[in-house]
Write an enzyme that holds these catalytic residues in place. Structure first.
Site, PDB file in Angstrom:
ATOM      1  CG  HIS A  90      -1.728   1.228   1.444  1.00 29.15           C
ATOM      2  ND1 HIS A  90      -2.932   1.159   1.091  1.00 29.15           N
ATOM      3  CD2 HIS A  90      -1.354   3.222   1.623  1.00 29.15           C
ATOM      4  CE1 HIS A  90      -3.385   2.106   1.825  1.00 29.15           C
ATOM      5  NE2 HIS A  90      -2.425   3.147   1.720  1.00 29.15           N
ATOM      6  CD  GLU A  91       2.097   3.480   3.401  1.00 30.31           C
ATOM      7  OE1 GLU A  91       1.601   4.393   2.661  1.00 30.31           O
ATOM      8  OE2 GLU A  91       0.375   2.870   4.499  1.00 30.31           O
TER       9      GLU A  91
END
Ligand code: QAP
Ligand code: CO
Length: 171
Positions: free
Chosen positions: A138-139
């Protein structure tokens, strides 16, 4: 220092971040500010671009299983990450501090290996699984200029845009 988190549809969230070259005090200050900002907003992960800094820096601090609280000793700082291996698929209901109030099931790789640097410029290559693997993906997407809402089906994206606009007006 707590910094302001930029939120969708801020165009800066689509920017591609750049690698860190100098592992100096400026980077350490950025990492410390990111941590303070993430904890203040009750987040478990944050990319630098979310505080409008387009650099390849991300942090993750999941809840401790026993105490259900975030322990600073579990904080992971990842700089200049590159995914070197990926396998399997998994579904998890994701959220994002830059898309407040919205959560949806997103498919990710189940396991990934990542080559990255720590705050001192030392190189690491680590395998991640479970929620950590999801959080890292996600990051890293943020660093590449992507948001999890781009992974929604056309119908779900339409529903999101409508709901989000309604939420924005209510703020
Ligand atoms: C990314 O997400 C992530 O909407 C970190 O109102 C996502 O910290 C890691 C948050 C899925 C692992 C799995 C979201 C806080 C925090 C909101 C977050 C909100 C308040 C999201
Ligand atoms: Co996010």
């Amino acid at each position: 220092m707590i910094r302001k988190i930029i939120t969708y549809p801020d165009k800066r969230l689509w920017q591609k971040s750049k690698d860190i070259i100098n592992f100096d005090e400026t980077l350490h200050q950025l990492l410390d500010d990111m941590y303070e900002t993430m904890i203040n907003k009750e987040g478990i992960g944050l990319a630098a671009i979310q505080i409008a800094v387009p650099l390849n820096v991300l942090i993750i601090n999941l809840l401790d299983e026993e105490s259900k609280t975030q322990k600073k000793e579990d904080l992971i700082e990842i700089i200049n990450p590159v995914i070197t291996k990926k396998s399997g698929k998994t579904l998890f209901t994701e959220g994002c501090l830059s898309v407040p109030g919205f959560y949806e099931d997103i498919e990710r790789y189940k396991q990934i290996s990542v080559a990255y640097c720590d705050r001192n410029g030392n190189k690491h290559e680590k395998e991640f699984e479970g929620l950590l693997a999801i959080a890292v993906q996600h990051e890293i997407d943020h660093l590449l200029g992507h948001l999890f809402i781009e992974k929604l089906s056309y119908i779900k994206r339409k529903k999101f845009e409508k709901e989000y606009k309604r939420l924005q007006k209510a703020r």
